[in-house]
Motif scaffolding. Structure first.
Motif, PDB file in Angstrom:
ATOM      1  N   GLY A 195      -3.935  -0.085  -1.956  1.00  0.00           N
ATOM      2  CA  GLY A 195      -4.147   0.500  -3.284  1.00  0.00           C
ATOM      3  C   GLY A 195      -2.974   1.318  -3.788  1.00  0.00           C
ATOM      4  O   GLY A 195      -3.021   1.867  -4.890  1.00  0.00           O
ATOM      5  N   LYS A 196      -1.901   1.414  -2.974  1.00  0.00           N
ATOM      6  CA  LYS A 196      -0.736   2.191  -3.416  1.00  0.00           C
ATOM      7  C   LYS A 196       0.275   1.280  -4.120  1.00  0.00           C
ATOM      8  O   LYS A 196       0.291   0.078  -3.877  1.00  0.00           O
ATOM      9  N   PRO A 197       1.158   1.883  -4.943  1.00  0.00           N
ATOM     10  CA  PRO A 197       2.152   1.041  -5.624  1.00  0.00           C
ATOM     11  C   PRO A 197       3.213   0.508  -4.662  1.00  0.00           C
ATOM     12  O   PRO A 197       3.514   1.151  -3.651  1.00  0.00           O
ATOM     13  N   TYR A 198       3.758  -0.632  -5.008  1.00  0.00           N
ATOM     14  CA  TYR A 198       4.868  -1.186  -4.221  1.00  0.00           C
ATOM     15  C   TYR A 198       6.140  -0.402  -4.506  1.00  0.00           C
ATOM     16  O   TYR A 198       6.386   0.001  -5.644  1.00  0.00           O
ATOM     17  N   LYS A 233      -0.427  -2.600  -3.521  1.00  0.00           N
ATOM     18  CA  LYS A 233      -0.466  -3.036  -2.121  1.00  0.00           C
ATOM     19  C   LYS A 233      -1.934  -3.119  -1.684  1.00  0.00           C
ATOM     20  O   LYS A 233      -2.804  -2.522  -2.326  1.00  0.00           O
ATOM     21  N   PRO A 234      -2.213  -3.793  -0.564  1.00  0.00           N
ATOM     22  CA  PRO A 234      -3.610  -3.875  -0.119  1.00  0.00           C
ATOM     23  C   PRO A 234      -4.259  -2.495   0.057  1.00  0.00           C
ATOM     24  O   PRO A 234      -5.461  -2.349  -0.146  1.00  0.00           O
ATOM     25  N   PHE A 276      10.893  -4.553  -3.721  1.00  0.00           N
ATOM     26  CA  PHE A 276      10.761  -5.613  -4.715  1.00  0.00           C
ATOM     27  C   PHE A 276      10.140  -6.904  -4.161  1.00  0.00           C
ATOM     28  O   PHE A 276       9.246  -7.479  -4.793  1.00  0.00           O
ATOM     29  N   THR A 277      10.616  -7.390  -2.997  1.00  0.00           N
ATOM     30  CA  THR A 277      10.185  -8.733  -2.551  1.00  0.00           C
ATOM     31  C   THR A 277       8.662  -8.854  -2.402  1.00  0.00           C
ATOM     32  O   THR A 277       8.066  -9.768  -2.986  1.00  0.00           O
ATOM     33  N   PRO A 278       7.983  -7.951  -1.676  1.00  0.00           N
ATOM     34  CA  PRO A 278       6.521  -8.091  -1.616  1.00  0.00           C
ATOM     35  C   PRO A 278       5.848  -7.898  -2.976  1.00  0.00           C
ATOM     36  O   PRO A 278       4.842  -8.557  -3.277  1.00  0.00           O
ATOM     37  N   TYR A 279       6.440  -7.049  -3.843  1.00  0.00           N
ATOM     38  CA  TYR A 279       5.890  -6.871  -5.197  1.00  0.00           C
ATOM     39  C   TYR A 279       5.949  -8.195  -5.957  1.00  0.00           C
ATOM     40  O   TYR A 279       4.981  -8.640  -6.557  1.00  0.00           O
TER      41      TYR A 279
END
Ligand SMILES: Cc1cc2nc3c(=O)[nH]c(=O)nc-3n(C[C@H](O)[C@H](O)[C@H](O)COP(=O)(O)OP(=O)(O)OC[C@H]3O[C@@H](n4cnc5c(N)ncnc54)[C@H](O)[C@@H]3O)c2cc1C
Length: 320
Positions: free
Chosen positions: A31-34, A28-29, A37-40
Protein backbone atom coordinates in the motif's frame (compact mmCIF):
# COMPACT_ATOMS: atom_id res chain seq x y z
CA UNK A 1 -10.10 28.66 -4.94
CA UNK A 2 -12.31 25.78 -3.84
CA UNK A 3 -12.90 27.44 -0.48
CA UNK A 4 -13.57 30.89 -1.95
CA UNK A 5 -16.10 29.44 -4.41
CA UNK A 6 -17.75 27.33 -1.74
CA UNK A 7 -18.23 30.33 0.53
CA UNK A 8 -20.06 32.06 -2.34
CA UNK A 9 -22.22 29.00 -2.92
CA UNK A 10 -20.54 28.11 -6.21
CA UNK A 11 -19.74 24.49 -6.98
CA UNK A 12 -16.16 23.29 -7.55
CA UNK A 13 -15.35 19.89 -9.03
CA UNK A 14 -12.03 18.26 -9.87
CA UNK A 15 -11.46 15.55 -12.47
CA UNK A 16 -8.55 13.32 -13.34
CA UNK A 17 -6.92 14.69 -16.46
CA UNK A 18 -3.13 15.13 -16.42
CA UNK A 19 -2.24 11.47 -15.94
CA UNK A 20 -3.56 8.03 -16.79
CA UNK A 21 -2.99 6.79 -13.23
CA UNK A 22 -3.00 9.08 -10.22
CA UNK A 23 -0.66 8.99 -7.22
CA UNK A 24 -2.71 6.47 -5.23
CA UNK A 25 -3.58 4.17 -8.12
CA UNK A 26 -0.18 2.49 -8.53
CA UNK A 27 1.00 1.32 -5.13
CA UNK A 28 3.25 -1.46 -3.83
CA UNK A 29 1.55 -4.59 -2.45
CA UNK A 30 1.98 -3.10 1.07
CA UNK A 31 0.00 0.00 0.00
CA UNK A 32 3.02 2.32 0.00
CA UNK A 33 4.14 4.40 -3.00
CA UNK A 34 6.88 3.13 -5.28
CA UNK A 35 10.23 4.90 -5.12
CA UNK A 36 12.00 2.80 -7.77
CA UNK A 37 11.00 3.23 -11.41
CA UNK A 38 11.26 -0.33 -12.82
CA UNK A 39 8.75 -2.04 -10.48
CA UNK A 40 6.49 1.05 -10.75
CA UNK A 41 6.50 0.86 -14.54
CA UNK A 42 5.77 -2.88 -14.43
CA UNK A 43 2.74 -2.31 -12.22
CA UNK A 44 1.66 0.67 -14.38
CA UNK A 45 1.78 -1.51 -17.52
CA UNK A 46 -0.13 -4.32 -15.78
CA UNK A 47 -2.89 -1.86 -14.87
CA UNK A 48 -2.90 -0.50 -18.41
CA UNK A 49 -3.38 -4.04 -19.73
CA UNK A 50 -6.25 -4.70 -17.35
CA UNK A 51 -8.05 -1.35 -17.39
CA UNK A 52 -7.14 -0.10 -20.88
CA UNK A 53 -7.20 3.62 -21.62
CA UNK A 54 -10.43 5.20 -20.42
CA UNK A 55 -11.16 8.41 -22.35
CA UNK A 56 -13.34 11.20 -20.94
CA UNK A 57 -15.74 13.31 -22.93
CA UNK A 58 -14.42 16.58 -21.54
CA UNK A 59 -15.35 18.78 -24.51
CA UNK A 60 -19.10 18.29 -24.30
CA UNK A 61 -19.04 19.11 -20.57
CA UNK A 62 -17.11 22.28 -21.31
CA UNK A 63 -19.44 23.29 -24.13
CA UNK A 64 -22.49 22.77 -21.89
CA UNK A 65 -20.85 24.90 -19.22
CA UNK A 66 -20.10 27.72 -21.66
CA UNK A 67 -23.62 27.54 -23.13
CA UNK A 68 -25.14 27.77 -19.65
CA UNK A 69 -23.38 31.05 -18.78
CA UNK A 70 -24.53 34.46 -20.02
CA UNK A 71 -21.09 35.99 -20.27
CA UNK A 72 -18.87 35.24 -23.26
CA UNK A 73 -15.44 33.66 -22.76
CA UNK A 74 -12.77 36.39 -22.67
CA UNK A 75 -10.05 36.20 -25.30
CA UNK A 76 -6.44 35.48 -24.30
CA UNK A 77 -5.53 39.12 -25.04
CA UNK A 78 -8.35 40.32 -22.80
CA UNK A 79 -6.93 38.39 -19.86
CA UNK A 80 -3.45 39.77 -20.41
CA UNK A 81 -1.57 37.32 -22.63
CA UNK A 82 0.68 38.63 -25.36
CA UNK A 83 2.40 36.82 -28.23
CA UNK A 84 5.72 35.32 -27.09
CA UNK A 85 9.02 35.36 -28.96
CA UNK A 86 9.37 31.58 -29.37
CA UNK A 87 7.83 29.40 -32.05
CA UNK A 88 5.63 26.71 -30.57
CA UNK A 89 5.77 23.16 -31.98
CA UNK A 90 2.46 21.67 -33.14
CA UNK A 91 0.42 19.33 -30.97
CA UNK A 92 0.53 16.50 -33.50
CA UNK A 93 1.73 12.98 -32.73
CA UNK A 94 4.12 12.28 -35.59
CA UNK A 95 3.83 8.54 -36.15
CA UNK A 96 7.03 8.01 -38.16
CA UNK A 97 9.09 9.94 -35.65
CA UNK A 98 7.70 7.87 -32.75
CA UNK A 99 8.32 4.62 -34.67
CA UNK A 100 12.02 5.52 -34.99
CA UNK A 101 12.29 7.03 -31.51
CA UNK A 102 14.20 4.11 -29.89
CA UNK A 103 17.06 4.45 -32.42
CA UNK A 104 17.21 8.22 -32.81
CA UNK A 105 16.12 9.82 -29.53
CA UNK A 106 19.60 10.27 -28.05
CA UNK A 107 21.06 12.33 -30.88
CA UNK A 108 20.39 16.04 -30.35
CA UNK A 109 21.49 16.90 -33.90
CA UNK A 110 18.47 15.02 -35.26
CA UNK A 111 14.96 16.38 -34.90
CA UNK A 112 13.88 13.11 -33.38
CA UNK A 113 11.81 13.70 -30.25
CA UNK A 114 8.11 14.50 -30.21
CA UNK A 115 8.31 18.06 -28.76
CA UNK A 116 5.00 17.32 -27.07
CA UNK A 117 6.26 18.13 -23.55
CA UNK A 118 4.90 21.64 -23.74
CA UNK A 119 1.45 20.41 -24.81
CA UNK A 120 1.38 17.73 -22.12
CA UNK A 121 2.33 20.34 -19.56
CA UNK A 122 -0.41 22.78 -20.57
CA UNK A 123 -3.02 20.14 -21.38
CA UNK A 124 -3.23 21.07 -25.07
CA UNK A 125 -2.85 17.40 -25.99
CA UNK A 126 -4.48 14.42 -24.33
CA UNK A 127 -2.07 12.19 -22.41
CA UNK A 128 -4.46 9.33 -23.21
CA UNK A 129 -4.04 9.89 -26.95
CA UNK A 130 -0.26 9.89 -26.43
CA UNK A 131 -0.38 6.63 -24.47
CA UNK A 132 -2.50 4.96 -27.16
CA UNK A 133 0.08 6.07 -29.75
CA UNK A 134 2.93 4.78 -27.58
CA UNK A 135 1.22 1.38 -27.23
CA UNK A 136 0.92 1.14 -30.99
CA UNK A 137 4.20 2.67 -32.11
CA UNK A 138 6.99 2.54 -29.52
CA UNK A 139 7.44 0.90 -26.12
CA UNK A 140 10.46 3.16 -25.53
CA UNK A 141 8.40 6.32 -26.04
CA UNK A 142 5.61 4.91 -23.86
CA UNK A 143 8.23 4.33 -21.17
CA UNK A 144 9.02 8.07 -21.15
CA UNK A 145 5.35 8.82 -20.51
CA UNK A 146 5.53 6.41 -17.56
CA UNK A 147 8.56 8.34 -16.20
CA UNK A 148 6.38 11.45 -16.33
CA UNK A 149 3.68 9.79 -14.20
CA UNK A 150 6.33 8.29 -11.91
CA UNK A 151 7.72 11.73 -11.03
CA UNK A 152 4.21 13.15 -10.62
CA UNK A 153 3.37 10.50 -8.04
CA UNK A 154 6.72 11.09 -6.30
CA UNK A 155 5.93 14.80 -5.86
CA UNK A 156 2.38 14.03 -4.71
CA UNK A 157 3.45 11.34 -2.22
CA UNK A 158 6.72 12.95 -1.05
CA UNK A 159 6.08 16.71 -1.21
CA UNK A 160 9.31 17.47 0.68
CA UNK A 161 11.20 16.95 -2.62
CA UNK A 162 10.06 20.37 -3.79
CA UNK A 163 12.48 22.05 -1.38
CA UNK A 164 14.96 19.36 -0.31
CA UNK A 165 16.67 16.18 -1.44
CA UNK A 166 14.54 13.04 -1.65
CA UNK A 167 17.22 11.33 0.44
CA UNK A 168 18.04 13.80 3.20
CA UNK A 169 21.72 12.84 3.59
CA UNK A 170 22.25 14.61 0.25
CA UNK A 171 21.30 17.90 1.87
CA UNK A 172 24.63 17.74 3.72
CA UNK A 173 26.73 18.30 0.57
CA UNK A 174 28.95 21.35 0.85
CA UNK A 175 28.22 23.10 -2.44
CA UNK A 176 30.74 25.61 -3.77
CA UNK A 177 27.98 27.73 -5.32
CA UNK A 178 30.36 29.98 -7.26
CA UNK A 179 28.14 32.70 -8.73
CA UNK A 180 30.51 33.63 -11.57
CA UNK A 181 30.65 30.00 -12.72
CA UNK A 182 26.88 29.71 -12.44
CA UNK A 183 26.54 32.71 -14.73
CA UNK A 184 28.89 31.10 -17.27
CA UNK A 185 26.83 27.93 -17.14
CA UNK A 186 23.58 29.90 -17.70
CA UNK A 187 25.13 31.82 -20.61
CA UNK A 188 26.70 28.76 -22.28
CA UNK A 189 30.30 29.87 -21.78
CA UNK A 190 31.85 26.97 -19.83
CA UNK A 191 34.21 25.85 -22.61
CA UNK A 192 32.47 22.44 -22.76
CA UNK A 193 30.72 22.51 -26.16
CA UNK A 194 27.89 20.07 -25.40
CA UNK A 195 27.03 22.01 -22.22
CA UNK A 196 27.26 25.41 -23.91
CA UNK A 197 25.24 24.36 -26.95
CA UNK A 198 22.47 23.09 -24.67
CA UNK A 199 22.36 26.22 -22.53
CA UNK A 200 22.25 28.43 -25.61
CA UNK A 201 19.51 26.32 -27.19
CA UNK A 202 17.52 26.75 -23.96
CA UNK A 203 17.86 30.53 -23.86
CA UNK A 204 17.14 30.97 -27.55
CA UNK A 205 14.22 28.55 -27.91
CA UNK A 206 12.81 27.60 -24.48
CA UNK A 207 13.68 23.95 -25.24
CA UNK A 208 16.65 21.65 -24.71
CA UNK A 209 17.09 18.08 -25.92
CA UNK A 210 16.78 15.48 -23.12
CA UNK A 211 20.27 13.97 -23.55
CA UNK A 212 21.74 17.45 -23.31
CA UNK A 213 19.59 18.29 -20.27
CA UNK A 214 21.22 15.30 -18.55
CA UNK A 215 24.69 16.49 -19.54
CA UNK A 216 24.25 20.14 -18.46
CA UNK A 217 22.58 19.13 -15.19
CA UNK A 218 25.33 16.65 -14.32
CA UNK A 219 27.95 19.25 -15.21
CA UNK A 220 26.47 21.94 -12.95
CA UNK A 221 26.09 19.64 -9.98
CA UNK A 222 29.16 17.44 -10.29
CA UNK A 223 31.79 19.46 -12.16
CA UNK A 224 30.93 22.87 -10.73
CA UNK A 225 29.58 21.64 -7.36
CA UNK A 226 26.64 24.01 -7.57
CA UNK A 227 23.42 23.17 -5.72
CA UNK A 228 21.01 21.36 -8.06
CA UNK A 229 18.23 23.72 -6.93
CA UNK A 230 19.97 26.63 -8.72
CA UNK A 231 19.86 24.71 -11.98
CA UNK A 232 16.31 23.56 -11.32
CA UNK A 233 15.22 27.18 -10.85
CA UNK A 234 16.98 28.29 -14.07
CA UNK A 235 15.24 25.52 -16.02
CA UNK A 236 11.91 26.46 -14.41
CA UNK A 237 12.34 30.02 -15.66
CA UNK A 238 13.46 29.10 -19.18
CA UNK A 239 11.79 25.84 -20.24
CA UNK A 240 8.49 26.14 -22.09
CA UNK A 241 7.72 22.57 -21.02
CA UNK A 242 8.64 23.32 -17.40
CA UNK A 243 6.69 21.06 -15.11
CA UNK A 244 7.58 20.91 -11.43
CA UNK A 245 7.55 17.15 -10.83
CA UNK A 246 9.53 16.19 -13.98
CA UNK A 247 11.98 19.04 -13.55
CA UNK A 248 12.56 18.30 -9.88
CA UNK A 249 12.70 14.52 -10.37
CA UNK A 250 15.22 14.78 -13.20
CA UNK A 251 17.40 17.32 -11.35
CA UNK A 252 17.45 15.10 -8.29
CA UNK A 253 18.23 12.14 -10.56
CA UNK A 254 21.20 14.06 -12.00
CA UNK A 255 22.38 15.03 -8.51
CA UNK A 256 22.09 11.44 -7.30
CA UNK A 257 19.87 12.68 -4.46
CA UNK A 258 16.51 11.48 -5.71
CA UNK A 259 14.51 8.32 -5.84
CA UNK A 260 15.89 5.80 -8.31
CA UNK A 261 18.78 8.17 -8.95
CA UNK A 262 21.96 7.28 -10.80
CA UNK A 263 24.65 6.60 -8.18
CA UNK A 264 26.55 9.79 -7.37
CA UNK A 265 29.86 8.36 -8.55
CA UNK A 266 28.56 7.96 -12.10
CA UNK A 267 29.82 11.23 -13.55
CA UNK A 268 29.23 12.06 -17.19
CA UNK A 269 32.27 13.17 -19.14
CA UNK A 270 30.76 15.98 -21.28
CA UNK A 271 33.42 15.61 -24.00
CA UNK A 272 32.76 11.87 -24.21
CA UNK A 273 28.98 12.50 -24.39
CA UNK A 274 29.55 14.91 -27.30
CA UNK A 275 31.72 12.34 -29.16
CA UNK A 276 29.09 9.65 -28.66
CA UNK A 277 25.87 11.55 -29.32
CA UNK A 278 26.98 14.39 -31.60
CA UNK A 279 29.95 12.83 -33.43
CA UNK A 280 29.89 15.32 -36.31
CA UNK A 281 29.27 18.24 -33.94
CA UNK A 282 26.09 19.11 -35.88
CA UNK A 283 24.23 20.16 -32.73
CA UNK A 284 27.25 21.96 -31.26
CA UNK A 285 27.91 23.99 -34.42
CA UNK A 286 24.26 24.91 -34.68
CA UNK A 287 24.28 26.69 -31.32
CA UNK A 288 27.92 27.82 -31.03
CA UNK A 289 28.86 29.84 -34.12
CA UNK A 290 32.36 30.54 -32.75
CA UNK A 291 33.05 26.83 -32.06
CA UNK A 292 36.60 25.88 -33.08
CA UNK A 293 37.81 29.51 -33.21
CA UNK A 294 39.93 31.39 -30.61
CA UNK A 295 36.76 33.26 -29.58
CA UNK A 296 35.38 30.09 -27.97
CA UNK A 297 36.24 30.02 -24.20
CA UNK A 298 38.69 27.61 -22.55
CA UNK A 299 37.14 25.01 -20.18
CA UNK A 300 36.30 26.54 -16.79
CA UNK A 301 37.29 23.32 -14.99
CA UNK A 302 39.40 20.30 -15.91
CA UNK A 303 37.32 17.10 -16.06
CA UNK A 304 39.57 14.74 -14.05
CA UNK A 305 40.21 17.31 -11.29
CA UNK A 306 36.52 18.26 -11.10
CA UNK A 307 35.55 14.59 -10.93
CA UNK A 308 37.90 13.97 -7.99
CA UNK A 309 36.65 17.07 -6.18
CA UNK A 310 33.04 15.98 -6.65
CA UNK A 311 33.66 12.45 -5.38
CA UNK A 312 35.33 13.75 -2.27
CA UNK A 313 32.53 16.31 -1.55
CA UNK A 314 29.83 13.66 -1.97
CA UNK A 315 31.73 11.03 0.01
CA UNK A 316 32.32 13.30 3.00
CA UNK A 317 28.65 14.41 3.03
CA UNK A 318 27.36 10.87 2.87
CA UNK A 319 29.55 9.45 5.60
CA UNK A 320 29.12 12.31 8.10
C1 LIG B 1 17.51 18.13 -15.77
C2 LIG B 1 16.22 17.79 -16.52
C3 LIG B 1 15.10 18.60 -16.37
C4 LIG B 1 13.91 18.27 -17.03
N1 LIG B 1 12.80 19.10 -16.86
C5 LIG B 1 11.63 18.76 -17.43
C6 LIG B 1 10.47 19.58 -17.27
O1 LIG B 1 10.49 20.62 -16.60
N2 LIG B 1 9.32 19.18 -17.88
C7 LIG B 1 9.25 18.04 -18.62
O2 LIG B 1 8.17 17.73 -19.16
N3 LIG B 1 10.32 17.23 -18.78
C8 LIG B 1 11.50 17.56 -18.21
N4 LIG B 1 12.60 16.75 -18.41
C9 LIG B 1 12.44 15.46 -19.13
C10 LIG B 1 12.71 15.49 -20.63
O3 LIG B 1 13.96 16.07 -20.90
C11 LIG B 1 11.64 16.23 -21.42
O4 LIG B 1 10.36 15.74 -21.08
C12 LIG B 1 11.82 16.05 -22.93
O5 LIG B 1 13.11 16.44 -23.32
C13 LIG B 1 10.79 16.89 -23.67
O6 LIG B 1 10.98 16.77 -25.06
P1 LIG B 1 9.93 15.99 -25.96
O7 LIG B 1 8.56 16.51 -25.66
O8 LIG B 1 10.42 16.02 -27.35
O9 LIG B 1 10.01 14.52 -25.32
P2 LIG B 1 9.96 13.05 -25.91
O10 LIG B 1 11.35 12.51 -25.85
O11 LIG B 1 9.24 12.95 -27.20
O12 LIG B 1 9.14 12.29 -24.77
C14 LIG B 1 7.70 12.32 -24.74
C15 LIG B 1 7.20 12.84 -23.42
O13 LIG B 1 7.56 11.94 -22.37
C16 LIG B 1 7.80 12.69 -21.17
N5 LIG B 1 9.21 12.49 -20.76
C17 LIG B 1 10.26 12.22 -21.57
N6 LIG B 1 11.39 12.06 -20.85
C18 LIG B 1 11.03 12.26 -19.56
C19 LIG B 1 11.74 12.24 -18.33
N7 LIG B 1 13.07 11.97 -18.27
N8 LIG B 1 11.08 12.51 -17.19
C20 LIG B 1 9.75 12.78 -17.21
N9 LIG B 1 9.02 12.80 -18.33
C21 LIG B 1 9.64 12.54 -19.49
C22 LIG B 1 7.55 14.15 -21.50
O14 LIG B 1 6.22 14.47 -21.15
C23 LIG B 1 7.78 14.19 -23.01
O15 LIG B 1 7.13 15.24 -23.66
C24 LIG B 1 13.82 17.08 -17.80
C25 LIG B 1 14.97 16.28 -17.95
C26 LIG B 1 16.15 16.64 -17.32
C27 LIG B 1 17.36 15.72 -17.48
Amino acid sequence: MAEALKSSGIGFETFKDQVLFEADEILKPDGKPYVVFTPYSKKWLEKLNTDGVVQFDSESGLNNFIASTDSKMPSLQEIGFTVGRFSIPGSIIMEDLIKNYAETRNFPGLDSTSRLGLHLRFGTISVRDCIIAGMKLSAVWLNELIWREFFMQILANFPHVEKSAFRNEYDRIQWLNDEALFEKWCDGRTGYPMVDAGMRELSQTGFMHNRVRMVVAGFLVKHLLIDWRWGEAWFAEKLLDFELSSNNGNWQWAAGSGCDAAPYFRIFNPAEQARKFDPQAIYIKKWIPEYGTPAYPQPVVEHTEARKRCLSAFQSALKS
